[in-house]
Design an enzyme around this catalytic site. Structure first.
Site, PDB file in Angstrom:
ATOM      1  N   ASN A  67      36.701  41.228  41.740  1.00 25.14           N
ATOM      2  CA  ASN A  67      36.314  39.958  41.995  1.00 25.14           C
ATOM      3  C   ASN A  67      37.047  38.896  40.849  1.00 25.14           C
ATOM      4  O   ASN A  67      36.566  37.871  40.581  1.00 25.14           O
ATOM      5  CB  ASN A  67      34.598  39.562  41.891  1.00 25.14           C
ATOM      6  CG  ASN A  67      34.152  40.542  43.187  1.00 25.14           C
ATOM      7  OD1 ASN A  67      34.777  40.416  44.075  1.00 25.14           O
ATOM      8  ND2 ASN A  67      32.989  40.822  42.782  1.00 25.14           N
TER       9      ASN A  67
ATOM     10  N   HIS B 157      36.494  38.630  37.710  1.00 29.81           N
ATOM     11  CA  HIS B 157      35.945  38.418  36.505  1.00 29.81           C
ATOM     12  C   HIS B 157      35.214  39.393  35.523  1.00 29.81           C
ATOM     13  O   HIS B 157      35.351  40.472  35.997  1.00 29.81           O
ATOM     14  CB  HIS B 157      34.582  37.361  36.743  1.00 29.81           C
ATOM     15  CG  HIS B 157      33.335  38.192  37.601  1.00 29.81           C
ATOM     16  ND1 HIS B 157      32.862  37.541  38.769  1.00 29.81           N
ATOM     17  CD2 HIS B 157      32.682  39.307  37.443  1.00 29.81           C
ATOM     18  CE1 HIS B 157      31.896  38.552  39.008  1.00 29.81           C
ATOM     19  NE2 HIS B 157      32.052  39.602  38.329  1.00 29.81           N
TER      20      HIS B 157
ATOM     21  N   CYS C  53      33.161  34.508  32.144  1.00 29.65           N
ATOM     22  CA  CYS C  53      34.426  34.292  31.359  1.00 29.65           C
ATOM     23  C   CYS C  53      35.548  34.600  31.850  1.00 29.65           C
ATOM     24  O   CYS C  53      35.494  35.649  32.761  1.00 29.65           O
ATOM     25  CB  CYS C  53      34.201  34.582  30.101  1.00 29.65           C
ATOM     26  SG  CYS C  53      34.203  36.464  29.907  1.00 29.65           S
TER      27      CYS C  53
END
Length: 420
Positions: free
Chosen positions: A317, A319, A354
């Site tokens: 995904n 991330h 992040c």
């Protein structure tokens, strides 16, 4: 072996009807007969005349074929030469063809039955991918893991990251075996249409005992509803031989739009896909109502700066993997605690994600303990914060640590005999 039988059935090898004596006799005469070809040397010009025997076989696949008479060739002794070996007269009859096909299908059926094994118990469904099984009316997914040598640390026990990776793996395999895995981690078909993915917002883990090298873990996982727009996933990790409970974990997940990166409500179409798999049960870890403390530069005692994600830290995904956050949090834990204590429980709150180019800081504060003198200290509690350089919070956390008694296991360099 099957291919050899089938090949020999279609193209049988026949021996030449000529005897060795007649062959020697032919070679000694003025003409030479080579498998249906007759060569005769010319007395005047020395040229070689070759005639082909075009006689067709009387039967093809058991059916009589009417052909016109063709003049056969005879050698000098008046003996007719055998018909030539062609593709047509080498075809098998129907019985041989049927036997070859039957052999092939029987062998294929045997292999398929070995792959498509079905359990004898009606309450246990086999995982079609062969890595786990679904139990308890199809609501609980169960998978076993063996602790590898590269998954243990200096204490000869598996790390908390190893356990968390096993939890995440069973969650993904659960979705896949239920047919709910499409593009992304656990994304259902309707979620893919709406660009939705699952993200974890909180996690509670309690470790009663860490496994060691060679232990086989049995991990059970299931999902339940959490409020109106959340899903709770629980895990129960036990020793597959003794049944001893080793780890309990509970987490809450919500949906996020993959394009806008904003949280989203659960659409009714998606709810209809996942609700049949919800289990009506209480969390395996009771929810801790204590609020997590926000650390800053003045309250944190230990800080680790310059933490950056690597390409291998990203999931499908795009991330950072949730397990990586745990490793970053423990980067700022005092070495004295890591040497004398082991992590017994943790509570994490994920505030934001992040990216690949983010630079993070890990902050830790130890509650009411003298870090320089931990030999006789019992339980220790730490507060944690993972943040970006600009101060934006990524994860808040709280960990509890208990004393570890490495001396009771002998020297660290020794491997127990039962584990070898």
């Amino acid at each position: 072996m099957v291919a050899t039988a089938a090949t020999s059935a279609f193209f049988p090898v026949t021996s030449s009807p000529d005897s060795s004596d007649s062959r020697n006799k032919k070679l000694g005469s003025g003409s030479t007969n080579l498998g249906g070809f007759k060569s005769k040397s010319s007395g005047s010009s020395g040229s070689l005349q070759v005639k082909a025997n075009a006689q067709a076989p009387p039967k093809i696949n058991g059916t009589t074929v009417v052909t016109t008479a063709v003049e056969g060739f005879k050698n000098d002794d008046g003996v007719s030469s055998p018909p030539p070996r062609t593709f047509i007269n080498q075809l098998p009859d129907r019985s041989m063809l049927l036997a070859a096909i039957t052999t092939i299908f029987l062998a294929a059926e045997k292999q398929w039955m070995m792959l498509d094994w079905k359990p004898r118990r009606p309450d246990m469904l086999i995982d079609p991918f062969g890595i786990g099984r679904i139990v308890q009316d199809g609501l609980v997914y169960r998978q076993n893991f063996s602790i590898r040598s590269y998954e243990i640390g200096a204490d000869r026990t598996a790390s908390i990251e190893t356990l968390m990776n096993h939890l995440q793996e069973t969650a993904i395999n659960h979705c896949r075996s239920a047919g709910l895995l499409r593009d992304g981690f656990g994304a259902t078909p309707e979620m893919c249409k709406k660009n939705l993915i699952w993200v974890v917002v909180c996690m509670q883990v309690v470790v009663d005992r860490y496994p060691t090298w060679g232990d086989v873990l049995q991990v059970d996982t299931w999902v339940s509803a959490s409020g109106k727009n959340g899903m709770r996933r629980d895990w129960l990790v036990s020793d597959s031989k003794t049944g001893e409970i080793l780890t309990r974990a509970s987490s809450v997940w919500v949906m996020m739009n993959k394009l806008t990166r904003r949280l989203s409500k659960i659409p009714e179409e998606v709810r209809g896909e996942i609700e049949p798999y919800f289990m009506n049960s209480d969390p395996v870890v009771a929810e801790n109502s204590r609020k997590l403390v926000k650390l800053d530069d003045s309250t944190a005692e230990y800080m680790c700066k310059g933490l950056t994600p690597k390409w291998s830290d990203l999931d499908v995904n795009q991330h950072v993997n949730n397990v990586k956050y745990i490793g970053w949090i423990l980067e700022s834990a005092p070495l004295q605690i890591l040497e004398t204590h082991e992590l017994s429980s943790m509570t994490l709150e994920y505030r934001r994600e992040c990216g690949r180019d983010s630079v993070l800081q890990s902050l830790t504060a130890v509650s009411d303990s003298d870090v320089e003198n931990l030999v006789n200290v019992g339980e220790i509690e730490c507060q944690h914060l993972l943040r970006l350089e600009d101060g934006a919070e990524i994860v808040r956390g709280r960990t509890q640590w208990r004393p570890k008694y490495a001396k009771s296991f002998g020297n660290v360099g020794q491997i127990p005999a039962e584990s070898a």
